[in-house]
Design an enzyme around this catalytic site. Structure first.
Site, PDB file in Angstrom:
ATOM      1  N   THR A 171       0.820  -1.216   0.000  1.00 30.69           N
ATOM      2  CA  THR A 171       0.000   0.000   0.000  1.00 30.69           C
ATOM      3  C   THR A 171       0.853   1.264   0.000  1.00 30.69           C
ATOM      4  OG1 THR A 171      -1.746  -1.135   1.161  1.00 30.69           O
ATOM      5  CG2 THR A 171      -1.785   1.235   1.305  1.00 30.69           C
ATOM      6  N   TYR A 197      -7.781   0.648  -4.145  1.00 25.55           N
ATOM      7  CA  TYR A 197      -6.536   1.090  -4.784  1.00 25.55           C
ATOM      8  C   TYR A 197      -5.802  -0.144  -5.273  1.00 25.55           C
ATOM      9  CZ  TYR A 197      -4.365  -0.791  -0.660  1.00 25.55           C
ATOM     10  OH  TYR A 197      -3.967  -1.663   0.316  1.00 25.55           O
ATOM     11  N   THR A 208       1.655  -4.369   4.310  1.00 29.02           N
ATOM     12  CA  THR A 208       1.554  -4.684   5.740  1.00 29.02           C
ATOM     13  C   THR A 208       0.982  -6.084   6.017  1.00 29.02           C
ATOM     14  OG1 THR A 208      -0.581  -3.566   5.812  1.00 29.02           O
ATOM     15  CG2 THR A 208       1.340  -2.274   6.456  1.00 29.02           C
ATOM     16  N   ASP A 209       0.333  -6.679   5.006  1.00 30.08           N
ATOM     17  CA  ASP A 209      -0.319  -7.987   5.252  1.00 30.08           C
ATOM     18  C   ASP A 209       0.660  -9.048   5.737  1.00 30.08           C
ATOM     19  OD1 ASP A 209      -2.643  -6.846   4.390  1.00 30.08           O
ATOM     20  OD2 ASP A 209      -2.843  -8.009   2.550  1.00 30.08           O
ATOM     21  N   LYS A 239       0.535  -7.650  12.653  1.00 27.11           N
ATOM     22  CA  LYS A 239      -0.586  -6.793  12.254  1.00 27.11           C
ATOM     23  C   LYS A 239      -1.790  -7.191  13.098  1.00 27.11           C
ATOM     24  CE  LYS A 239      -2.824  -5.036   8.095  1.00 27.11           C
ATOM     25  NZ  LYS A 239      -2.912  -5.071   6.622  1.00 27.11           N
ATOM     26  N   GLU A 269      -1.525 -29.572  27.668  1.00 29.01           N
ATOM     27  CA  GLU A 269      -2.563 -30.613  27.678  1.00 29.01           C
ATOM     28  C   GLU A 269      -2.261 -31.705  26.664  1.00 29.01           C
ATOM     29  OE1 GLU A 269      -6.854 -29.580  27.991  1.00 29.01           O
ATOM     30  OE2 GLU A 269      -6.114 -27.520  27.999  1.00 29.01           O
TER      31      GLU A 269
HETATM   32  N1  GLU Z   1      -2.659  -6.181   0.663  1.00 28.76           N
HETATM   33  C1  GLU Z   1      -1.787  -5.063   0.761  1.00 28.76           C
HETATM   34  C2  GLU Z   1      -0.370  -5.503   1.074  1.00 28.76           C
HETATM   35  O1  GLU Z   1      -0.083  -6.136   2.050  1.00 28.76           O
HETATM   36  C3  GLU Z   1      -2.403  -4.112   1.664  1.00 28.76           C
HETATM   37  C4  GLU Z   1      -1.828  -3.945   2.988  1.00 28.76           C
HETATM   38  C5  GLU Z   1      -0.888  -2.785   3.100  1.00 28.76           C
HETATM   39  O2  GLU Z   1       0.124  -2.700   2.446  1.00 28.76           O
HETATM   40  O3  GLU Z   1      -1.199  -1.981   3.937  1.00 28.76           O
HETATM   41  O4  GLU Z   1       0.483  -5.234   0.288  1.00 28.76           O
END
Ligand code: GLU
Length: 348
Positions: free
Chosen positions: A32, A45, A111-112, A184, A305
């Site tokens: 992103t 986007y 971020t994924d 995340k 367990e």
């Molecule tokens: N799906 C995207 C990625 O991980 C969106 C998450 C992001 O970058 O914030 O590249």
């Protein structure tokens, strides 16, 4: 006169070294932070649409603190991250940081799966120099985009002397996290990264860096994993537990030639009986089985367990299922011995 000339020359050379800006490489992978959309008030986007040169040009303030060089490693949403890009990235990072003229690296990333890529580098980069992952939750064309400030902060963290020797860092929304623990936690918020078991290790506010903690688990130069000659990584699958679970998914992973399975179990890594049976059989068939948890906080402990020793299971300790997968993939490049693999989960 000659002496004065010599002193002047020495002073000039000293000043050139003392006041020279550090060289920082920005390695772009997509996400992103490099995303662009049609409207500043819509969430849709395309990730990775903006090239590294444009990213750098959009945050001109970073050129005042470092000599910035950019390289495009990939242009993908990080949900497309794969072994090939991981190995390319780790090899390039090691190559660059071995050079005397390179002081640090910033990696722009979606971020994924940033938490997995950062942990992969944490275990495979062979340098004390700063390596900083950064991303954004809002694309560059969005209102109040978070990418530019995050990138500015990341470069400031990369040039900061105190960042050396801390392993790979994740910088998002004014916080600095260790790659080992960063995860995340919210699908859409700019305040998404947290380190549930340990907390953030520092903050960075308009470029001002402050550290509170030092990661103590082994990483980078103290890690035993060497990817320099690897072209691929062993297949490791993650299975997510639930009531009325079924062993068919274990069988599917084994049939797909998985060398390891991470079981994101219930509570302290607990298993539905039929899944436990299938996983015990998988161990007998030579597959490494790690019990982790679907719970976001805490550890999955050995012999809780579940009778791990009887079944030959490994406990993930305080690693989430997705980080346990990274460690098992690397661990399997060295050994398939259950006891040796278990030691890795306590060390890293
Ligand atoms: N799906 C995207 C990625 O991980 C969106 C998450 C992001 O970058 O914030 O590249």
């Amino acid at each position: 006169m000659r002496l004065i000339k010599k002193i002047a020359l020495l002073l000039l050379v000293f000043c050139a070294f003392a006041f020279a800006k550090p060289t920082i490489y920005i390695l772009a992978t997509g996400g992103t932070i490099a995303g662009a959309g049609d409207s500043e008030i819509k969430s849709s986007y395309s990730a990775g649409a903006v090239t590294v040169d444009k990213l750098i040009a959009a945050v001109s303030a970073i050129n005042e603190i470092a000599v910035i060089k950019g390289e495009q490693i990939s242009s993908i949403g990080s949900q497309e991250m794969n072994n090939k890009v991981w190995l390319k990235l780790a090899k390039r990072v090691n190559e660059l940081l071995a050079r005397k003229d390179v002081e640090g690296i910033v990696i722009t990333h979606g971020t994924d799966t940033m938490e997995e890529s950062a942990y992969f580098l944490h275990l495979t980069a062979k340098s004390k120099k700063p390596i900083v992952f950064v991303g954004a939750m809002r694309s560059g064309t969005s209102m109040s985009a978070d990418g530019p400030m995050n990138l500015y902060n990341a470069v400031n963290v990369a040039v900061n002397k105190e960042s050396a020797g801390k392993g790979v860092l994740v910088v998002m929304n004014d916080e600095i996290h260790s790659a080992r623990d960063a995860t995340k936690t919210i699908t859409t918020s700019v305040q998404t990264f947290a380190s549930p078991n340990s907390g953030k290790i520092g903050t960075v506010f308009y470029g001002e860096v402050e550290y509170f903690m030092q990661p103590v688990k082994a990483h980078t130069i103290n890690s035993e994993f060497d990817i320099s000659k690897l072209e691929n990584l062993p297949r490791v699958d993650i299975l997510f537990a639930h009531p009325e679970d079924s062993g068919v998914f274990v069988e599917a992973a084994v049939n797909a030639s998985a060398k390891g399975i991470i079981h994101a179990g219930m509570g302290n890594g607990n298993l539905f009986p039929s899944t436990q049976e299938a996983l015990a059989k998988a161990v007998k068939d030579g597959v490494a089985v790690v019990r982790s948890s679907r719970v976001p906080n805490g550890a999955t402990t050995l012999e809780g367990e579940v009778n791990d020793k009887e079944f030959g299971f490994i406990a993930s300790n305080s690693l989430s299922a997705q980080k346990a997968r990274v460690l098992l993939m690397l661990g399997l490049t060295k050994t398939s011995d259950t006891k040796e693999l278990q030691k890795l989960f306590l060390k890293y």
